[in-house]
Design a protein around this motif. Sequence first.
Motif, PDB file in Angstrom:
ATOM      1  N   UNK A  73       4.324  -1.250  10.237  1.00  0.00           N
ATOM      2  CA  UNK A  73       4.824  -0.883  11.569  1.00  0.00           C
ATOM      3  C   UNK A  73       6.284  -0.470  11.415  1.00  0.00           C
ATOM      4  N   UNK A  74       6.516   0.830  11.227  1.00  0.00           N
ATOM      5  CA  UNK A  74       7.867   1.332  10.983  1.00  0.00           C
ATOM      6  C   UNK A  74       8.178   2.445  11.978  1.00  0.00           C
ATOM      7  N   UNK A  75       9.466   2.526  12.351  1.00  0.00           N
ATOM      8  CA  UNK A  75       9.880   3.536  13.329  1.00  0.00           C
ATOM      9  C   UNK A  75       9.618   4.958  12.832  1.00  0.00           C
ATOM     10  N   UNK A  76       9.696   5.156  11.514  1.00  0.00           N
ATOM     11  CA  UNK A  76       9.574   6.505  10.945  1.00  0.00           C
ATOM     12  C   UNK A  76       8.121   6.901  10.655  1.00  0.00           C
ATOM     13  N   UNK A  77       7.200   5.950  10.829  1.00  0.00           N
ATOM     14  CA  UNK A  77       5.794   6.223  10.496  1.00  0.00           C
ATOM     15  C   UNK A  77       4.997   6.461  11.772  1.00  0.00           C
ATOM     16  N   UNK A  78       4.371   7.638  11.873  1.00  0.00           N
ATOM     17  CA  UNK A  78       3.517   7.935  13.021  1.00  0.00           C
ATOM     18  C   UNK A  78       2.227   7.129  12.935  1.00  0.00           C
ATOM     19  N   UNK A  79       1.574   7.200  11.763  1.00  0.00           N
ATOM     20  CA  UNK A  79       0.359   6.408  11.549  1.00  0.00           C
ATOM     21  C   UNK A  79      -0.017   6.443  10.072  1.00  0.00           C
ATOM     22  N   UNK A  80      -0.848   5.487   9.684  1.00  0.00           N
ATOM     23  CA  UNK A  80      -1.418   5.456   8.331  1.00  0.00           C
ATOM     24  C   UNK A  80      -2.916   5.271   8.481  1.00  0.00           C
ATOM     25  N   UNK A  81      -3.690   6.037   7.726  1.00  0.00           N
ATOM     26  CA  UNK A  81      -5.151   5.999   7.832  1.00  0.00           C
ATOM     27  C   UNK A  81      -5.771   5.713   6.473  1.00  0.00           C
ATOM     28  N   UNK A  82      -6.828   4.925   6.503  1.00  0.00           N
ATOM     29  CA  UNK A  82      -7.582   4.632   5.279  1.00  0.00           C
ATOM     30  C   UNK A  82      -8.703   5.651   5.156  1.00  0.00           C
ATOM     31  N   UNK A  83      -8.854   6.214   3.954  1.00  0.00           N
ATOM     32  CA  UNK A  83      -9.873   7.251   3.750  1.00  0.00           C
ATOM     33  C   UNK A  83     -10.604   7.013   2.439  1.00  0.00           C
ATOM     34  N   UNK A  84     -11.846   7.495   2.397  1.00  0.00           N
ATOM     35  CA  UNK A  84     -12.624   7.456   1.159  1.00  0.00           C
ATOM     36  C   UNK A  84     -12.800   6.058   0.624  1.00  0.00           C
ATOM     37  N   UNK A  85     -12.629   5.918  -0.691  1.00  0.00           N
ATOM     38  CA  UNK A  85     -12.866   4.633  -1.350  1.00  0.00           C
ATOM     39  C   UNK A  85     -11.699   3.673  -1.184  1.00  0.00           C
ATOM     40  N   UNK A  86     -10.624   4.124  -0.540  1.00  0.00           N
ATOM     41  CA  UNK A  86      -9.477   3.235  -0.354  1.00  0.00           C
ATOM     42  C   UNK A  86      -8.143   3.940  -0.401  1.00  0.00           C
ATOM     43  N   UNK A  87      -8.145   5.261  -0.293  1.00  0.00           N
ATOM     44  CA  UNK A  87      -6.877   5.991  -0.210  1.00  0.00           C
ATOM     45  C   UNK A  87      -6.204   5.680   1.124  1.00  0.00           C
ATOM     46  N   UNK A  88      -4.868   5.686   1.112  1.00  0.00           N
ATOM     47  CA  UNK A  88      -4.117   5.546   2.364  1.00  0.00           C
ATOM     48  C   UNK A  88      -3.343   6.840   2.579  1.00  0.00           C
ATOM     49  N   UNK A  89      -3.566   7.465   3.724  1.00  0.00           N
ATOM     50  CA  UNK A  89      -2.866   8.695   4.086  1.00  0.00           C
ATOM     51  C   UNK A  89      -1.791   8.365   5.122  1.00  0.00           C
ATOM     52  N   UNK A  90      -0.591   8.869   4.863  1.00  0.00           N
ATOM     53  CA  UNK A  90       0.551   8.549   5.717  1.00  0.00           C
ATOM     54  C   UNK A  90       1.001   9.794   6.487  1.00  0.00           C
ATOM     55  N   UNK A  91       1.208   9.602   7.783  1.00  0.00           N
ATOM     56  CA  UNK A  91       1.686  10.680   8.653  1.00  0.00           C
ATOM     57  C   UNK A  91       3.066  10.268   9.166  1.00  0.00           C
ATOM     58  N   UNK A  92       4.090  10.989   8.765  1.00  0.00           N
ATOM     59  CA  UNK A  92       5.458  10.641   9.134  1.00  0.00           C
ATOM     60  C   UNK A  92       5.844  11.291  10.453  1.00  0.00           C
ATOM     61  N   UNK A  93       6.777  10.647  11.161  1.00  0.00           N
ATOM     62  CA  UNK A  93       7.304  11.237  12.386  1.00  0.00           C
ATOM     63  C   UNK A  93       8.242  12.392  12.033  1.00  0.00           C
TER      64      UNK A  93
END
Length: 573
Positions: A73-93
Amino acid sequence: MDMKEILKQGIETALEKTIASGALPAGEYPEIVLEVPPQKEFGDFSSNIAMQSARVARQNPRAIADALVANMDFDWLDRAEVAGAGFINFFLKSDMVYDTLKAILAAGDNYGVQPTRSQDTVQVEYVSANPTGPLHVGHGRGAAYGSALVNLLRAAGFNVQAEYYINDAGNQIDNMAMSVEARFQEIQGKHLVFPDKEGNIEGEVGPNDIVFPANGYRGDDITETAQAIIDEKGLETLNAMSVDDRVAMFKETALQEKLKRLEETLRNFQVTFNQWFSERSLHDTDEIKYAVDELKNLGAIYEKDGALWLNSTKYGDDKDRVVIRDNGVPTYLAADIAYHRNKYERGFKQMINIWGADHHGYVCRVKAAMQAFDFDPDKLEILLLQMVALFRDGEMVKLSKRTGDTVTLDELIEEVGVDASRYFFLMRSLDSQLDFDINLAKSRSNDNPVYYIQYAHARIHSIYNQVRDAGIKFGEWDAVDFSPLTSELELELIKKLAEYPEEITQSAEHRAPHRIARYLYDLASMFHSFYRQGRIIGVDSELQQARLGLITAIALVLRQGLGILGISAPEKM
């Protein structure tokens, strides 16, 4: 701090929180690696940290990923999503992206460059060609690579010393002196007889014939050296000397001349050294004798058939090696042993040698000797350069127009230029053979990668001129609002610029200047696309200032990166 570092720290914080909560067990978790996803819908960055941590945590990677995301939970992070076998995708503000651009502009010429860590001493020894004639294109690749690696390591914060080992002792220098003597006699009307590769001579040797040294140097530069000495000393003075005295004088004079020319060629090629280390000094100070005696005392040298042998098989070599011949003369290996012992005693944390691929057999034997001294052989890193093949009009170029031998570096510089020569030498990894296309290197087109990169830098300065002509002021970046930069390409350009500091770190770690060359090409390609799409003059003033800031950051990184490669960043082309 760049976006990747902020995100890495965020993941580390999330990992610590997850362990503290009991959702993950304590343990030695792997290093966090971030990648830019190939498609925008997968976010700004992605990481496989959850998959890499499965063995430590003994949990399903997706469960690990879910636990980490729950604690991000960070001010600069829009969201983080789990994909596939366990990848984490990060969407920055977007604000974080704009802050990154401001930080780049604020850092200026220091962007991506780490402060020098005086304790992280690295010595890089490269080129080290015999000073018996002009450098050829193979030496050119080593010179370009070595100097770029020195620049790269310095940018990454290492305290680097660049060194040239002068092979100014041994048979090759004697053969050069005797070659000068033979050309001296030829200038006076004697006829030279050249032996074959085995040293055999066809027919009778007449009274007016001079047999050229079997292992002599036949290039035109030797004749030029002989003539220069004649011009300076005079024939009468030279002929009054005994042959032995004249050859001894030729040896010293020619050596100094060759070294001077060699240094001049390298300087023209943007290559300089902190130290030129003379092999002869090892003989003069008895360092070779001391090194051999020490190895004897350590039981690493034994006598056989009147010679002294290094017991290198004990340390992984395929056979033992002679260090002192049965006539008492040291081998090249003996000098190499003394030289590298000297390096270790100078206290460098890491030593990097850049050798031609034909020296691969020396790697094990030199390291064996260092291990026998109880030095850490891993401190000595030996990189092997593969061959260069020159092509013109689709045909391989083998011979020099001037020497009749391999093409000299001076000839290549004269025809192609320093910048193009250096880039083409550096655009492939050192362990791959390099096909150098002379026609492409000379062309002023977008097909020529170095021209393409330099043209991007020049184009930005052309924009500056147009903006100034229009009476528009710019450069106060602290006051600029970069939020008008909303197009996908603009945002991707900022993210590409944000990768530069880590690109320096990774390129230095992997001894890979070619990664910088590739990064600059990709950045230039993105800029050229932006240039075709994004107007600067005639748009809203806020967007105009934001775009001027963006291209200024691009120019800054292009200039910095080209500087690491030893290539100029022209403002006009």
